[in-house]
Scaffold this motif. Structure first.
Motif, PDB file in Angstrom:
ATOM      1  N   ASN A   1      44.081-109.836  15.741  1.00  0.00           N
ATOM      2  CA  ASN A   1      43.267-108.649  15.486  1.00  0.00           C
ATOM      3  C   ASN A   1      42.801-107.969  16.770  1.00  0.00           C
ATOM      4  OD1 ASN A   1      43.224-108.921  12.541  1.00  0.00           O
ATOM      5  ND2 ASN A   1      42.159-110.819  13.016  1.00  0.00           N
ATOM      6  N   HIS A   2      43.699-107.180  17.347  1.00  0.00           N
ATOM      7  CA  HIS A   2      43.404-106.369  18.525  1.00  0.00           C
ATOM      8  C   HIS A   2      43.482-104.916  18.092  1.00  0.00           C
ATOM      9  CE1 HIS A   2      43.619-109.594  21.519  1.00  0.00           C
ATOM     10  NE2 HIS A   2      44.556-110.098  20.744  1.00  0.00           N
TER      11      HIS A   2
ATOM     12  N   ASP B   1      37.583-116.439  13.580  1.00  0.00           N
ATOM     13  CA  ASP B   1      38.560-115.419  13.931  1.00  0.00           C
ATOM     14  C   ASP B   1      37.916-114.479  14.942  1.00  0.00           C
ATOM     15  OD1 ASP B   1      40.960-114.048  14.023  1.00  0.00           O
ATOM     16  OD2 ASP B   1      41.146-113.916  11.847  1.00  0.00           O
ATOM     17  N   ILE B   2      38.751-113.742  15.636  1.00  0.00           N
ATOM     18  CA  ILE B   2      38.269-112.809  16.649  1.00  0.00           C
ATOM     19  C   ILE B   2      38.811-111.429  16.333  1.00  0.00           C
ATOM     20  CG2 ILE B   2      38.265-112.228  19.119  1.00  0.00           C
ATOM     21  CD1 ILE B   2      38.419-115.260  19.663  1.00  0.00           C
ATOM     22  N   PHE B   3      37.942-110.440  16.467  1.00  0.00           N
ATOM     23  CA  PHE B   3      38.292-109.032  16.252  1.00  0.00           C
ATOM     24  C   PHE B   3      37.997-108.340  17.579  1.00  0.00           C
ATOM     25  CE2 PHE B   3      37.585-104.722  14.533  1.00  0.00           C
ATOM     26  CZ  PHE B   3      38.638-104.616  13.620  1.00  0.00           C
ATOM     27  N   SER B   4      39.041-108.102  18.362  1.00  0.00           N
ATOM     28  CA  SER B   4      38.887-107.503  19.690  1.00  0.00           C
ATOM     29  C   SER B   4      39.006-105.995  19.615  1.00  0.00           C
ATOM     30  CB  SER B   4      39.971-108.031  20.637  1.00  0.00           C
ATOM     31  OG  SER B   4      39.755-109.375  20.944  1.00  0.00           O
ATOM     32  N   VAL B   5      37.954-105.317  20.067  1.00  0.00           N
ATOM     33  CA  VAL B   5      37.932-103.855  20.075  1.00  0.00           C
ATOM     34  C   VAL B   5      37.992-103.409  21.535  1.00  0.00           C
ATOM     35  CG1 VAL B   5      36.678-101.779  19.391  1.00  0.00           C
ATOM     36  CG2 VAL B   5      36.512-103.861  17.988  1.00  0.00           C
ATOM     37  N   SER B   6      39.113-102.794  21.902  1.00  0.00           N
ATOM     38  CA  SER B   6      39.308-102.387  23.288  1.00  0.00           C
ATOM     39  C   SER B   6      38.819-100.964  23.527  1.00  0.00           C
ATOM     40  CB  SER B   6      40.791-102.476  23.651  1.00  0.00           C
ATOM     41  OG  SER B   6      41.009-101.826  24.880  1.00  0.00           O
TER      42      SER B   6
END
Length: 182
Positions: free
Chosen positions: A127-128, A101-106
């Motif tokens: 998960n953005h 899974d990917i957890f993108s933190v902008s």
């Protein structure tokens, strides 16, 4: 010595020196540097991140425990981040069914630009998150980075398995973790 590989030695040295010489400013900054590196040492639990998603609902990194998680710090205005996105998308498509899974933190400031980049780059995972505070975001200090893209790979237990891995090196580590051979 490599601070990433020899963190326990660095901790011992920093503790001993600051105990013996508590008033030397350089040692205080060395100790805080070592402490910040210790937080992200391989095998350490990843510091918790809870930020709002695209719909304003809080999402916690720890909610993904049980999966291999690629924590990706990026922003719509970051050209190297955007250049990396097609590869991240290909990894996600290739390994999501196996437990990635990917957890993108902008680190964006403008919500519209953030959402537009997600759509344009086809970042299909759910998960953005962002607090839209750019470099003032507490996650920057928490994870101790000063440039993006920055990424951390977590094992199924939420522990740090790799940092700033890119390209084939990242894919190899993901395969290794999914196979349970780390």
């Amino acid at each position: 010595l490599n601070i990433e590989k020899d963190i326990s030695y660095y901790v011992k040295v920093a503790d001993a020196l600051t105990t013996k010489y508590p008033n030397i400013e350089n040692l205080k900054s060395f100790k805080s540097y070592v402490e910040s590196k210790k937080k992200l040492a391989i095998g350490s639990p990843a510091p918790e991140i809870t930020l709002n998603d695209k719909d304003g609902k809080p999402v916690s990194l720890s909610s993904l425990k049980g999966k291999i998680v690629f924590v990706d710090f990026w922003a719509s205005w970051c050209k190297p981040c955007r250049a990396e996105n097609p590869f991240v998308v290909s990894l996600y498509e290739k390994y999501k069914a196996k437990g990635l899974d990917i957890f993108s933190v902008s680190l964006d400031f403008k919500k519209e630009a953030w959402l537009e980049a997600i759509a344009k780059d086809k970042l299909s995972w759910k998960n953005h998150v962002s607090d839209l505070m750019q470099w003032q975001s507490p996650v920057v200090a928490l994870y101790g980075f000063d440039g993006i893209p920055f990424a951390v790979l977590l094992d199924q237990n939420g522990n740090i398995a790799g940092k700033n891995l890119r390209g084939p090196e990242l894919e190899e580590k993901i395969k290794e973790l999914l196979a349970g051979t780390h």
